[in-house]
Design a protein around this motif. Sequence first.
Motif, PDB file in Angstrom:
ATOM      1  N   SER A  37       0.860  -1.186   0.000  1.00 24.46           N
ATOM      2  CA  SER A  37       0.000   0.000   0.000  1.00 24.46           C
ATOM      3  C   SER A  37       0.891   1.228   0.000  1.00 24.46           C
ATOM      4  O   SER A  37       1.891   1.279   0.720  1.00 24.46           O
ATOM      5  CB  SER A  37      -0.901  -0.017   1.236  1.00 24.46           C
ATOM      6  N   ILE A  38       0.550   2.245  -0.792  1.00 26.69           N
ATOM      7  CA  ILE A  38       1.451   3.364  -1.034  1.00 26.69           C
ATOM      8  C   ILE A  38       0.701   4.682  -0.891  1.00 26.69           C
ATOM      9  O   ILE A  38      -0.341   4.887  -1.527  1.00 26.69           O
ATOM     10  CB  ILE A  38       2.072   3.249  -2.436  1.00 26.69           C
ATOM     11  N   GLU A  39       1.222   5.571  -0.055  1.00 26.10           N
ATOM     12  CA  GLU A  39       0.661   6.912   0.141  1.00 26.10           C
ATOM     13  C   GLU A  39       1.561   7.926  -0.562  1.00 26.10           C
ATOM     14  O   GLU A  39       2.703   8.155  -0.155  1.00 26.10           O
ATOM     15  CB  GLU A  39       0.556   7.239   1.630  1.00 26.10           C
ATOM     16  N   LEU A  40       1.058   8.529  -1.625  1.00 24.20           N
ATOM     17  CA  LEU A  40       1.836   9.492  -2.401  1.00 24.20           C
ATOM     18  C   LEU A  40       1.803  10.894  -1.824  1.00 24.20           C
ATOM     19  O   LEU A  40       2.620  11.740  -2.198  1.00 24.20           O
ATOM     20  CB  LEU A  40       1.309   9.532  -3.848  1.00 24.20           C
ATOM     21  N   ASN A  41       0.884  11.145  -0.911  1.00 23.80           N
ATOM     22  CA  ASN A  41       0.713  12.497  -0.371  1.00 23.80           C
ATOM     23  C   ASN A  41       0.977  12.504   1.129  1.00 23.80           C
ATOM     24  O   ASN A  41       0.143  12.063   1.920  1.00 23.80           O
ATOM     25  CB  ASN A  41      -0.701  13.001  -0.650  1.00 23.80           C
ATOM     26  N   PRO A  42       2.114  13.030   1.556  1.00 21.25           N
ATOM     27  CA  PRO A  42       2.404  13.054   2.995  1.00 21.25           C
ATOM     28  C   PRO A  42       1.495  13.995   3.766  1.00 21.25           C
ATOM     29  O   PRO A  42       1.492  13.990   4.984  1.00 21.25           O
ATOM     30  CB  PRO A  42       3.858  13.522   3.046  1.00 21.25           C
ATOM     31  N   GLY A  43       0.706  14.813   3.049  1.00 21.38           N
ATOM     32  CA  GLY A  43      -0.236  15.698   3.716  1.00 21.38           C
ATOM     33  C   GLY A  43      -1.363  14.962   4.410  1.00 21.38           C
ATOM     34  O   GLY A  43      -2.143  15.567   5.147  1.00 21.38           O
ATOM     35  N   ILE A 101      -1.734  -3.985  -6.143  1.00 22.77           N
ATOM     36  CA  ILE A 101      -0.960  -2.910  -5.523  1.00 22.77           C
ATOM     37  C   ILE A 101      -1.906  -1.726  -5.349  1.00 22.77           C
ATOM     38  O   ILE A 101      -2.662  -1.388  -6.267  1.00 22.77           O
ATOM     39  CB  ILE A 101       0.241  -2.513  -6.395  1.00 22.77           C
ATOM     40  N   HIS A 102      -1.850  -1.096  -4.191  1.00 25.49           N
ATOM     41  CA  HIS A 102      -2.829  -0.050  -3.872  1.00 25.49           C
ATOM     42  C   HIS A 102      -2.115   1.276  -3.605  1.00 25.49           C
ATOM     43  O   HIS A 102      -1.267   1.374  -2.729  1.00 25.49           O
ATOM     44  CB  HIS A 102      -3.626  -0.476  -2.634  1.00 25.49           C
ATOM     45  N   TYR A 103      -2.458   2.300  -4.390  1.00 24.57           N
ATOM     46  CA  TYR A 103      -1.947   3.649  -4.206  1.00 24.57           C
ATOM     47  C   TYR A 103      -3.061   4.558  -3.699  1.00 24.57           C
ATOM     48  O   TYR A 103      -4.246   4.313  -3.947  1.00 24.57           O
ATOM     49  CB  TYR A 103      -1.446   4.244  -5.529  1.00 24.57           C
ATOM     50  N   ARG A 104      -2.662   5.622  -3.036  1.00 24.41           N
ATOM     51  CA  ARG A 104      -3.601   6.708  -2.755  1.00 24.41           C
ATOM     52  C   ARG A 104      -2.819   8.023  -2.714  1.00 24.41           C
ATOM     53  O   ARG A 104      -1.600   8.044  -2.554  1.00 24.41           O
ATOM     54  CB  ARG A 104      -4.362   6.485  -1.461  1.00 24.41           C
ATOM     55  N   GLY A 105      -3.540   9.128  -2.892  1.00 24.24           N
ATOM     56  CA  GLY A 105      -2.920  10.443  -2.771  1.00 24.24           C
ATOM     57  C   GLY A 105      -2.302  10.989  -4.041  1.00 24.24           C
ATOM     58  O   GLY A 105      -1.465  11.890  -3.967  1.00 24.24           O
ATOM     59  N   LEU A 106      -2.690  10.489  -5.227  1.00 26.18           N
ATOM     60  CA  LEU A 106      -2.167  11.062  -6.470  1.00 26.18           C
ATOM     61  C   LEU A 106      -2.624  12.509  -6.598  1.00 26.18           C
ATOM     62  O   LEU A 106      -3.803  12.820  -6.487  1.00 26.18           O
ATOM     63  CB  LEU A 106      -2.646  10.254  -7.676  1.00 26.18           C
ATOM     64  N   ARG A 107      -1.668  13.401  -6.859  1.00 27.10           N
ATOM     65  CA  ARG A 107      -1.967  14.823  -7.013  1.00 27.10           C
ATOM     66  C   ARG A 107      -1.637  15.275  -8.424  1.00 27.10           C
ATOM     67  O   ARG A 107      -0.969  14.568  -9.180  1.00 27.10           O
ATOM     68  CB  ARG A 107      -1.161  15.628  -5.995  1.00 27.10           C
ATOM     69  N   SER A 108      -2.097  16.458  -8.796  1.00 27.43           N
ATOM     70  CA  SER A 108      -1.699  17.013 -10.083  1.00 27.43           C
ATOM     71  C   SER A 108      -0.186  17.179 -10.080  1.00 27.43           C
ATOM     72  O   SER A 108       0.443  17.341  -9.025  1.00 27.43           O
ATOM     73  CB  SER A 108      -2.386  18.358 -10.320  1.00 27.43           C
TER      74      SER A 108
END
Length: 497
Positions: free
Chosen positions: A341-347, A411-418
Amino acid sequence: MLKKHRYLKHICTLVAINLLTITIISCPGAPGLLPFYADDPTAKFQINPLAFPTDITRVALYIDTERYNPLNALYYVLADGTQFFDYVILGSLELRQSGTGVSIYTPPWLAGLFLRRNTHIRPLQEAGIKVLLGVRGGHDGVTFSTIPDADLPIVHQTLEAIMKANLLDGFEIWDIDGADIARDWEYDGTGFPYPSGTHRLRDGTYHTILPDQWSDWHWYGMTEQVGGQALSDFILFLRAQILGGAAADGIVGGDIEQFIILVREENYGAWIPNAPPGGTFTTIFEHLNFSVNPNPASFGSSDGWGVASYPNTLGFVEGGRRPGGSALFYYEANRRFGPLSIELNPGNSRLNSTTVVPPIVDLSLEGNCIFNFTIKFYNGRFFEAGKVEYPPESGNMIFNPAYSYSQFGIIHYRGLRSVSVAATDNAFNITDAQFDDLIDRMTQKRDYLGFDFPIDIQTISIGGQRRLTQAGYMSITSLFVFGQPVINNGGNHTKDW
């Protein structure tokens, strides 16, 4: 459960039809779209020589629609043009309760997105991506396993109505945020809505519930109306509902790929039994596509976010469950389990991090970084179906796992930003020395495994500081799983509703 007998005929019909008929549902592309497999335009297969050649590995992306535009997912492809994401999850519908019972709440930002379906959702589906609805708790003291029986039919009917009205493709159930205020957990489901773990409350603070003997009973399925068996039935009846209506007289059937149901493990989610109590001659994997780890800081659920160490392992011995906290993959090896599991946005405030999670690099060769987690995913050696033995010296059952190859499925991602927003913070920063070390490690591993793909990791420089792009970070994983880097062809859409 109340009304189980009302569903039973329906479920029996579902199982019978599934045994007789296989319906292949594909998502055909439109002229001008990127290349795709004839019957599955996002299909991707692992390069591990032991991987099953016909088993597709999925990539999911959760979008916080309060802040971000799901259309950005469209611009991430593998080098051969295949869409990188199979599923895009729109977050999120919420469980709420009042004096009239449990209901489904649609936040205004999600409702606004639905009104812009043709411009923000339809292009994803035309490219072959399935768009799912996220469902989670609403900090109202109720979660999927504690919905009163009398409210279940309307909850399922409402979910189906929202999904079909917006022409979507299924659901992700994230068993989180059901807690409202700090209180004790009660085994009959009248107290705190989770039996263990640390949970965020309505006011943003956290409350910890320690497991006890009653919570372990949920694992065995010995209590009614709450726990893993209730969530298993929730999934069972949700699929029945979206395939034809839980009380419908018509024939219900269809391939499990027609509508997708994911569960992100969280306490009850880690206790889902393989056999839904409300079903007959059916298993949970006839209704649940994938079970996903909710904690990006760990390869497989760890203490704090998911269930990892509880009084029993598969109910056999003391000392904790297997890593990941779930027994689901005991029955299906690992093909239906997603430990990465992957968090792309540390916010994301829950993570208390200033960098992407898992981080790009780690000082330890065995540390928690995306490269090490990727190799674990490639190795596929989490657990395979093992066997139960009775050591003569103890007389107790012991589960002995088999550590041979066993393939993971998602595979699971979240937090994709522009792309412009993702370049404004330090989440993907990497020094030149760290980057060189990363490339060296990836090259050595590639050569050791006998592959010849180029190590292509996209970076940018801002103010003299090197940083990975979101696609570059994804490529660390995609190279070793699919043999190709992720290419970014745009994706600078902001939330405009």
